[in-house]
Design a protein around this motif. Sequence first.
Motif, PDB file in Angstrom:
ATOM      1  N   PRO A  91       0.805  -1.224   0.000  1.00  0.00           N
ATOM      2  CA  PRO A  91       0.000   0.000   0.000  1.00  0.00           C
ATOM      3  C   PRO A  91       0.834   1.267   0.000  1.00  0.00           C
ATOM      4  O   PRO A  91       0.332   2.342  -0.352  1.00  0.00           O
ATOM      5  N   ALA A  92       2.120   1.146   0.372  1.00  0.00           N
ATOM      6  CA  ALA A  92       2.991   2.321   0.460  1.00  0.00           C
ATOM      7  C   ALA A  92       3.957   2.438  -0.715  1.00  0.00           C
ATOM      8  O   ALA A  92       4.829   3.301  -0.694  1.00  0.00           O
ATOM      9  N   GLY A  93       3.816   1.598  -1.734  1.00  0.00           N
ATOM     10  CA  GLY A  93       4.687   1.776  -2.876  1.00  0.00           C
ATOM     11  C   GLY A  93       5.102   0.500  -3.566  1.00  0.00           C
ATOM     12  O   GLY A  93       4.499  -0.567  -3.390  1.00  0.00           O
ATOM     13  N   LEU A  94       6.202   0.621  -4.316  1.00  0.00           N
ATOM     14  CA  LEU A  94       6.648  -0.433  -5.215  1.00  0.00           C
ATOM     15  C   LEU A  94       8.169  -0.544  -5.186  1.00  0.00           C
ATOM     16  O   LEU A  94       8.880   0.458  -5.113  1.00  0.00           O
ATOM     17  N   ALA A  95       8.675  -1.793  -5.237  1.00  0.00           N
ATOM     18  CA  ALA A  95      10.114  -2.048  -5.366  1.00  0.00           C
ATOM     19  C   ALA A  95      10.302  -3.092  -6.450  1.00  0.00           C
ATOM     20  O   ALA A  95       9.678  -4.154  -6.408  1.00  0.00           O
ATOM     21  N   THR A  96      11.151  -2.793  -7.444  1.00  0.00           N
ATOM     22  CA  THR A  96      11.362  -3.735  -8.542  1.00  0.00           C
ATOM     23  C   THR A  96      12.846  -3.841  -8.881  1.00  0.00           C
ATOM     24  O   THR A  96      13.630  -2.918  -8.649  1.00  0.00           O
ATOM     25  N   GLN A  97      13.190  -4.987  -9.464  1.00  0.00           N
ATOM     26  CA  GLN A  97      14.497  -5.201 -10.065  1.00  0.00           C
ATOM     27  C   GLN A  97      14.275  -5.943 -11.380  1.00  0.00           C
ATOM     28  O   GLN A  97      13.518  -6.917 -11.428  1.00  0.00           O
ATOM     29  N   THR A  98      14.949  -5.474 -12.417  1.00  0.00           N
ATOM     30  CA  THR A  98      14.794  -6.075 -13.743  1.00  0.00           C
ATOM     31  C   THR A  98      16.156  -6.243 -14.391  1.00  0.00           C
ATOM     32  O   THR A  98      16.961  -5.309 -14.417  1.00  0.00           O
ATOM     33  N   ILE A  99      16.406  -7.441 -14.893  1.00  0.00           N
ATOM     34  CA  ILE A  99      17.634  -7.726 -15.632  1.00  0.00           C
ATOM     35  C   ILE A  99      17.239  -8.208 -17.019  1.00  0.00           C
ATOM     36  O   ILE A  99      16.540  -9.218 -17.157  1.00  0.00           O
ATOM     37  N   THR A 100      17.656  -7.482 -18.052  1.00  0.00           N
ATOM     38  CA  THR A 100      17.315  -7.822 -19.429  1.00  0.00           C
ATOM     39  C   THR A 100      18.595  -8.025 -20.218  1.00  0.00           C
ATOM     40  O   THR A 100      19.191  -7.062 -20.726  1.00  0.00           O
ATOM     41  N   PRO A 101      19.077  -9.276 -20.328  1.00  0.00           N
ATOM     42  CA  PRO A 101      20.364  -9.524 -21.009  1.00  0.00           C
ATOM     43  C   PRO A 101      20.369  -9.056 -22.454  1.00  0.00           C
ATOM     44  O   PRO A 101      21.384  -8.577 -22.954  1.00  0.00           O
ATOM     45  N   GLY A 102      19.231  -9.189 -23.151  1.00  0.00           N
ATOM     46  CA  GLY A 102      19.195  -8.800 -24.555  1.00  0.00           C
ATOM     47  C   GLY A 102      19.510  -7.334 -24.769  1.00  0.00           C
ATOM     48  O   GLY A 102      20.113  -6.965 -25.782  1.00  0.00           O
ATOM     49  N   ASN A 103      19.112  -6.483 -23.826  1.00  0.00           N
ATOM     50  CA  ASN A 103      19.369  -5.040 -23.931  1.00  0.00           C
ATOM     51  C   ASN A 103      20.533  -4.584 -23.060  1.00  0.00           C
ATOM     52  O   ASN A 103      20.865  -3.396 -23.038  1.00  0.00           O
ATOM     53  N   GLY A 104      21.129  -5.530 -22.322  1.00  0.00           N
ATOM     54  CA  GLY A 104      22.233  -5.164 -21.435  1.00  0.00           C
ATOM     55  C   GLY A 104      21.806  -4.230 -20.324  1.00  0.00           C
ATOM     56  O   GLY A 104      22.558  -3.330 -19.936  1.00  0.00           O
ATOM     57  N   GLN A 105      20.599  -4.418 -19.775  1.00  0.00           N
ATOM     58  CA  GLN A 105      20.068  -3.493 -18.783  1.00  0.00           C
ATOM     59  C   GLN A 105      19.869  -4.166 -17.432  1.00  0.00           C
ATOM     60  O   GLN A 105      19.389  -5.293 -17.350  1.00  0.00           O
ATOM     61  N   ILE A 106      20.272  -3.459 -16.383  1.00  0.00           N
ATOM     62  CA  ILE A 106      19.971  -3.833 -15.005  1.00  0.00           C
ATOM     63  C   ILE A 106      19.304  -2.620 -14.367  1.00  0.00           C
ATOM     64  O   ILE A 106      19.909  -1.545 -14.286  1.00  0.00           O
TER      65      ILE A 106
END
Length: 246
Positions: free
Chosen positions: A186-201
């Motif tokens: 209810p107080a927010g959001l926490a995310t982590q995303t690793i996309t090897p194809g785009n080289g993004q963390i």
Amino acid sequence: MLCSVSTNAVASESSARDIDTAPVKVQMVDDDVLSTQTGKYAGATMISGFVLNVISQWQLPNGVTALAQGTLGAVQNAAGQVHSTVSTLASVSGGNSGNAANAGANPNAQATGGQNISVNGVSQITQVAGDRNTGTNSALIDFNNNAVTLTGAATAPSAVASNSTGSIKAGISFGSNGVSVALQTPAGLATQTITPGNGQIAQLLQIAGNNQQVANALQLHLQTQQMSAAMIRQLGVLQALQNSRR
């Protein structure tokens, strides 16, 4: 060798705002300077495996903890075959998870927009609106053949959990497109995303409440194989030839 990126925000605000981090400073170096530099680096043939640990945790003031964590490991045997393992865990526990009134959420506060930012490489975004909140994004890359994996997880590519009302959710998934971790409260959001194809963390914290303690952490431990005596001799000869040309 160790590379670490970390951002930490402690906020006490009555309105939504972004927590600015210090800019990264870059110093340009000419090719004639770089050509005289010597050092060591890890070639592709030296890497024999890795252990990737990701964990996101949210502690609410009513005693509830939302947790999502996972480990991906890969190791190469003597025949060059790669064996991989994956384990995940998601949980919502403690306190009174069905009582949203004591979750510290602030319906008049907003922390939005960070999820629309796309950066090549590593991005860490913390948006906080509220009082007495703590948020941390950290990413670590090192060489460690004795890396410790996260405990308590099941051998599965994904895991999800929620409270009885669905107001608090935790989830993690390892798939062909990469890794995704998300905590919703209810107080927010926490995310982590690793996309090897785009080289993004990407690590994102959005906190719209009070007395929240939130953390995203990523650890990538690269494992190296021992160099043979022949390889050590070859490197020694190569370095000697390079030094003789100066």
